[in-house]
Enzyme design. Structure first.
Site: not given
Length: 250
Positions: A121, A224, A226
């Site tokens: 990001c 993202h 994660e």
């Protein structure tokens, strides 16, 4: 040994975080990081090591010398002055201390080391600026793109599609030409930095990934992975990154 992965922290020079949580006192500054980054690195077989905002970049370089890879995490908007543009009224909050260190770190890792680098990001934006690229300060206002800050969805939900270019590292990681991804940003890469290739784009043409061609693992993604903790597919990014970090130390 498991590879040691440095993860950059967010920084807040205001004291609201400590006062709101009743853990701090007036006037304190804070270093912090979302737990998903730590969990993703640990799950993939790495040892997460947090990189705080330091008073001297020499301290950061000493930290890097003990690492096997670096992850530049998400966060606030990047200061447009870092890529030669005036700050527009639609830019979000800017943390100059973090901008200065993160850009210096990305530049140092890229130019002075052979470490694998993963940027997420804000991280892809930092990496791009460090390589001489530029950013859209706001995709909708400046570029006429669709809304990419899809906060109406759960954080792990794939809210739009991303097209992966053939023959790229990302295509190898996912094994297909299109994936679903989440989206929580209003800035993005405008002009790619020196040496970088655009390897993924959104449905409306926003740059979603940059890679440095060659064997070395240098990858930035605008979404993202994660946060998509329940997606085995998305976790392939971290597995591949950790594998590259392990092999880089051999």
């Amino acid at each position: 040994m498991k590879p040691r992965i440095g993860i950059t922290c967010n920084f807040e020079y205001k004291d609201e975080i400590g006062l709101l949580t009743h853990m701090g006192a007036a006037g304190q500054k804070w270093h912090y990081l979302a737990d998903h980054y730590v969990n993703s690195i640990e799950r993939a077989g790495g040892i997460p090591v947090l990189i705080p905002i330091c008073g001297s970049f020499e301290t950061v370089k000493e930290m890097v010398s003990c690492l096997d890879g670096v992850l530049i995490s998400g966060g606030h908007d990047v200061n447009p002055r870092e890529y030669g543009m005036p700050v527009k009224k639609y830019s979000g909050e800017i943390i100059p201390q973090r901008d200065s260190q993160d850009i210096a770190l990305a530049k140092y890792v890229l130019e002075e080391t052979k470490l694998p680098l993963l940027c997420i990001c804000r991280g892809i934006q930092v990496m791009n600026v460090a390589a001489g690229g530029t950013l859209w300060q706001d995709l909708e206002i400046e570029g006429g793109y669709e809304n990419h800050s899809n906060t109406m969805f759960p954080l792990n939900f794939a809210s739009h599609q991303v097209e992966l270019k053939a023959g790229t590292r990302l295509e190898q990681i996912f094994g297909k030409a299109e994936i679903g991804a989440n989206s929580f940003h209003h800035q993005a890469v405008l002009q790619p930095g020196d040496g970088f290739s655009v390897t993924a784009v959104s449905e409306d043409g926003v740059i979603e990934a940059l890679e440095l061609p060659g064997e070395r693992f240098v990858l930035g993604v605008q979404w993202h992975p994660e946060m998509m903790y329940d997606s085995d597919e998305q976790q392939n990014i971290f597995r591949t990154f950790i594998s590259a970090c392990r092999n880089a130390g051999l």
